[in-house]
Design a protein around this motif. Structure first.
Motif, PDB file in Angstrom:
ATOM      1  N   ASN A  19      45.435  45.860  45.746  1.00 44.33           N
ATOM      2  CA  ASN A  19      46.677  45.962  46.499  1.00 44.33           C
ATOM      3  C   ASN A  19      47.823  45.240  45.797  1.00 44.33           C
ATOM      4  N   THR A  20      47.529  44.097  45.184  1.00 49.68           N
ATOM      5  CA  THR A  20      48.584  43.295  44.552  1.00 49.68           C
ATOM      6  C   THR A  20      48.984  43.842  43.199  1.00 49.68           C
ATOM      7  N   PHE A  21      47.997  44.207  42.383  1.00 48.90           N
ATOM      8  CA  PHE A  21      48.278  44.584  40.999  1.00 48.90           C
ATOM      9  C   PHE A  21      48.500  46.088  40.799  1.00 48.90           C
ATOM     10  N   VAL A  22      48.010  46.915  41.722  1.00 48.48           N
ATOM     11  CA  VAL A  22      48.081  48.366  41.508  1.00 48.48           C
ATOM     12  C   VAL A  22      48.831  49.077  42.638  1.00 48.48           C
ATOM     13  N   ALA A  23      48.320  48.934  43.873  1.00 48.79           N
ATOM     14  CA  ALA A  23      48.844  49.749  44.976  1.00 48.79           C
ATOM     15  C   ALA A  23      50.326  49.505  45.231  1.00 48.79           C
ATOM     16  N   THR A  24      50.692  48.259  45.403  1.00 45.61           N
ATOM     17  CA  THR A  24      52.094  47.941  45.718  1.00 45.61           C
ATOM     18  C   THR A  24      53.043  48.300  44.580  1.00 45.61           C
ATOM     19  N   PRO A  25      52.754  47.933  43.322  1.00 43.27           N
ATOM     20  CA  PRO A  25      53.685  48.321  42.245  1.00 43.27           C
ATOM     21  C   PRO A  25      53.799  49.832  42.041  1.00 43.27           C
ATOM     22  N   VAL A  26      52.664  50.533  42.066  1.00 44.71           N
ATOM     23  CA  VAL A  26      52.703  51.975  41.817  1.00 44.71           C
ATOM     24  C   VAL A  26      53.475  52.694  42.910  1.00 44.71           C
ATOM     25  N   HIS A  27      53.153  52.391  44.159  1.00 42.17           N
ATOM     26  CA  HIS A  27      53.858  53.068  45.249  1.00 42.17           C
ATOM     27  C   HIS A  27      55.323  52.653  45.299  1.00 42.17           C
TER      28      HIS A  27
ATOM     29  N   PRO B 205      36.035  45.579  30.688  1.00 37.82           N
ATOM     30  CA  PRO B 205      35.367  45.579  32.002  1.00 37.82           C
ATOM     31  C   PRO B 205      35.847  44.451  32.914  1.00 37.82           C
ATOM     32  N   LEU B 206      36.132  43.284  32.316  1.00 40.34           N
ATOM     33  CA  LEU B 206      36.596  42.167  33.131  1.00 40.34           C
ATOM     34  C   LEU B 206      38.001  42.411  33.667  1.00 40.34           C
ATOM     35  N   VAL B 207      38.869  43.004  32.837  1.00 39.32           N
ATOM     36  CA  VAL B 207      40.235  43.317  33.290  1.00 39.32           C
ATOM     37  C   VAL B 207      40.201  44.320  34.438  1.00 39.32           C
ATOM     38  N   LEU B 208      39.383  45.360  34.283  1.00 33.65           N
ATOM     39  CA  LEU B 208      39.285  46.355  35.350  1.00 33.65           C
ATOM     40  C   LEU B 208      38.677  45.771  36.620  1.00 33.65           C
ATOM     41  N   LEU B 209      37.740  44.840  36.453  1.00 31.41           N
ATOM     42  CA  LEU B 209      37.156  44.179  37.625  1.00 31.41           C
ATOM     43  C   LEU B 209      38.206  43.372  38.373  1.00 31.41           C
ATOM     44  N   VAL B 210      39.047  42.679  37.630  1.00 31.17           N
ATOM     45  CA  VAL B 210      40.131  41.914  38.268  1.00 31.17           C
ATOM     46  C   VAL B 210      41.101  42.845  38.984  1.00 31.17           C
ATOM     47  N   LEU B 211      41.430  43.992  38.366  1.00 33.40           N
ATOM     48  CA  LEU B 211      42.339  44.956  38.992  1.00 33.40           C
ATOM     49  C   LEU B 211      41.747  45.524  40.277  1.00 33.40           C
ATOM     50  N   VAL B 212      40.443  45.775  40.265  1.00 36.19           N
ATOM     51  CA  VAL B 212      39.805  46.319  41.465  1.00 36.19           C
ATOM     52  C   VAL B 212      39.796  45.278  42.575  1.00 36.19           C
ATOM     53  N   CYS B 213      39.451  44.050  42.248  1.00 33.25           N
ATOM     54  CA  CYS B 213      39.397  42.992  43.265  1.00 33.25           C
ATOM     55  C   CYS B 213      40.773  42.689  43.850  1.00 33.25           C
ATOM     56  N   ASN B 214      41.823  42.886  43.078  1.00 35.81           N
ATOM     57  CA  ASN B 214      43.192  42.639  43.542  1.00 35.81           C
ATOM     58  C   ASN B 214      44.000  43.949  43.485  1.00 35.81           C
TER      59      ASN B 214
END
Length: 329
Positions: free
Chosen positions: A77-85, A66-75
């Protein structure tokens, strides 16, 4: 090369629009999703603590997840959106660049074939006229006629025969011209319709990508709940599937383009009817194939098993509601 340049310009405009909208709105969506993720993470951690106090075993990943997913949600754009796109964009751009489509050869071949068809129709008309004239000349010569009335009648008949041949020539030429003109008009309309379908598909692709990117933080926030743990895989599969629309559409267009060239080369020998109607049939097939691109991409993703999260949404929701009701009661 005009088709490739036009596609590159369109993708560039749409990519710039996507980047601007995501940059302007993703922060607000991320803030709302972060609040939801914090609440869900707190609830899950409380449940884990309750289970641990009751003697149930707890793994490190269950506690940290839960803490890892919380960090991913809070960031997000940096950790998910930009790398995936970025990764998807590298693949789609390279695939689109490698598929070189130029309709100059197709248009040249089609124009040459239709000119040959027109000339062939003209030759058939001339052959029919020549045969009629030969039939008239094969009749009784003028010298063998015994009276001037018979000779005059023969002359009038020859003149009327010539006029008839001329009218027949004009009639067949007009029919041939109208025949090819209608085929050309239909082909031009189908090519325009194919371009509209391709453009609409590109615009729809980027609209879906923007919506998926803006709603992505909520998918990661819901994944904190064990019952919705597959929402991340579902979101990622849907995003990759949508990114495949443009390169898959280019690949389908390239295959249809090669089929058109092959069929046009063998139109007269293998099929026995005009090249223009081969082009019409190929254009219709091309439009239907381009329209089926989203289904093809969906099949590609489904064949990998990455889209399995869509198969049990009702049972997931039922388990979640049941768990919440039991805890409240």
């Amino acid at each position: 090369m005009r088709t490739v340049l036009a596609l590159s310009n369109t993708i560039g405009y749409l990519e710039g629009l996507r980047a601007n909208i995501v940059a302007a709105k993703l922060g607000a969506f991320t803030a709302l999703a972060s609040l939801l993720a914090a609440i869900l993470a707190a609830c899950v951690l409380l449940k884990i603590a309750h289970d641990y106090m009751e003697g149930q075993g707890v793994t490190l990943w269950t506690l940290v997840r839960p803490l890892v997913l919380l960090v991913l949600v809070c960031n997000f754009n940096t950790f998910v959106a930009t790398p995936v796109h970025g990764l998807c964009n590298i693949f789609t751009k390279s695939m689109t660049t490698n598929v070189d489509i130029s309709f100059d050869q197709y248009k040249s071949m089609l124009g040459k074939g239709m000119m040959e068809s027109f000339n062939h129709g003209w030759q058939k008309t001339q052959q029919a006229v020549d045969q009629t004239l030969r039939d008239l000349e094969a009749e009784t010569p003028v010298a063998e006629e015994k009276s001037w009335v018979a000779r005059a009648a023969t002359r009038v008949k020859d003149v009327l025969g010539g006029v008839f041949c001329g009218l027949m020539n004009v009639k067949m030429s007009i029919e041939n011209f109208v025949y090819l003109g209608l085929a050309t008009l239909l082909i031009s309309f189908l090519i325009l319709l194919a371009k509209i379908v391709i453009f609409s598909q590109q615009v729809s692709c980027y609209i879906y990508l923007m919506l998926l990117m803006l709603l992505g933080p909520f998918s990661f926030a819901l994944a904190i709940l064990p019952s919705f743990s597959n929402s991340i895989g579902s979101w990622l599969a849907k995003y990759i599937q949508t990114c495949l629309w443009i390169p898959m559409g280019q690949l389908v267009l390239f295959i249809n383009y090669q089929l058109m060239l092959t069929f046009l080369n063998q139109a007269d020998d293998a099929y026995g009817f005009g090249m223009q109607w081969i082009a019409v049939a190929c254009s219709i097939v091309c439009i239907f194939n381009v329209l089926s691109v989203p289904k093809i991409c969906n099949y590609v993703i489904d064949s990998t098993g990455a889209n399995g999260a869509h198969s049990q949404p009702a049972s997931i929701a039922a388990r979640t509601v049941g768990w919440a009701v039991r805890k409240v009661i």
